[in-house]
Design an enzyme around this catalytic site. Structure first.
Site, mmCIF file in Angstrom:
data_model
loop_
_atom_site.group_PDB
_atom_site.id
_atom_site.type_symbol
_atom_site.label_atom_id
_atom_site.label_comp_id
_atom_site.label_asym_id
_atom_site.label_seq_id
_atom_site.Cartn_x
_atom_site.Cartn_y
_atom_site.Cartn_z
ATOM 1 C CB SER A 15 -0.977 0.001 1.172
ATOM 2 O OG SER A 15 -0.304 0.172 2.395
ATOM 3 C CG ASN A 111 11.782 0.895 7.061
ATOM 4 O OD1 ASN A 111 11.012 0.368 6.247
ATOM 5 N ND2 ASN A 111 11.727 0.607 8.345
ATOM 6 C CG HIS A 113 8.744 1.252 12.562
ATOM 7 N ND1 HIS A 113 8.815 -0.124 12.437
ATOM 8 C CD2 HIS A 113 8.372 1.508 13.842
ATOM 9 C CE1 HIS A 113 8.501 -0.660 13.603
ATOM 10 N NE2 HIS A 113 8.226 0.294 14.472
#
Ligand code: GRF
Length: 207
Positions: A15, A111, A113
């Site tokens: 997504s 990244n 998170h």
């Protein structure tokens, strides 16, 4: 503006990849996605990439559960370099990087998170926040290092936790914030902005 060429790594439904791809299509000609690589053969992220005619590839990760075989990590670095990648984006990639990719792209692997790091690194961070009784959690974009969600923080977005939240409802709300935050940070890279994490890079998401 620098042209930003993304190499995306993901293991799941994708997504965040979709949010980034939609944002590029709608409003950003300075960013393109060159290649998507997954360690999971039937990962949704590969399907999504293929349906958009973005090169997508499954690479068997090797014998380890939480990291890649070093040769595989080197191979990904090589593939990304050959594709002209200058920013590596982890979007639901479930393995720790151990060296070759980080060495090939210093300060160029990021990244997202699902918590306000440094709180709740690791798996199911939304559940950890819910169980701890937090009233606010969120998501964080950070540089990737060899640890678990431990690299330098770039930006974060807050998400409220409500009394009737379930792990599922909270995770869904955090993901909505992720889909705003990740493109925003990639845009900063495209603009070449010299930013540093501060109170100002923490955005509040009223969802
Ligand atoms: C996201 O919640 C992200 O924070 C975490 O993995 C999940 C990936 O979701 N690292 P998706 O595959 O992008 O939907």
């Amino acid at each position: 503006m620098n042209k930003i060429i993304l190499g995306v790594l993901g293991s799941g439904k994708g997504s965040n990849f979709r949010a980034i791809a939609d944002w590029i299509q709608l409003k950003n000609e300075k960013v393109e996605i060159a290649l998507v690589v997954s360690d999971v053969q039937d990962a949704g992220i590969l399907e999504l990439a293929r349906s958009r005619r973005i090169p997508a590839m499954y690479l068997p990760p090797g014998k380890f559960k939480t990291k890649l075989e070093p040769e595989v990590e080197s191979q990904i670095a090589k593939l990304f370099k050959e594709a002209g990648v200058n920013l590596v984006v982890l979007a639901g990639f479930m393995r720790i990087l151990k060296g070759p990719l980080l060495e090939a792209f210093p300060k160029r692997v990021i990244n997202i998170h699902p918590s306000l790091l440094p709180k709740y690194p690791g798996l199911e961070a939304w559940k950890q926040a819910l169980n701890a009784g937090e009233t606010v959690t969120g998501c964080t974009v950070h540089y990737v290092d060899e640890g678990i969600d431990s690299g330098e923080i770039i930006a974060s977005a807050e998400v409220n936790v409500y009394g009737n939240d379930t792990p599922g409802s909270l995770h869904a709300r955090i993901q909505e914030a992720e889909h705003v935050l990740y493109p925003m940070v990639i845009d900063w890279f495209a603009k070449g902005e010299d930013w540093q994490y501060s109170e100002e890079t923490q955005i509040t998401q009223d969802l």
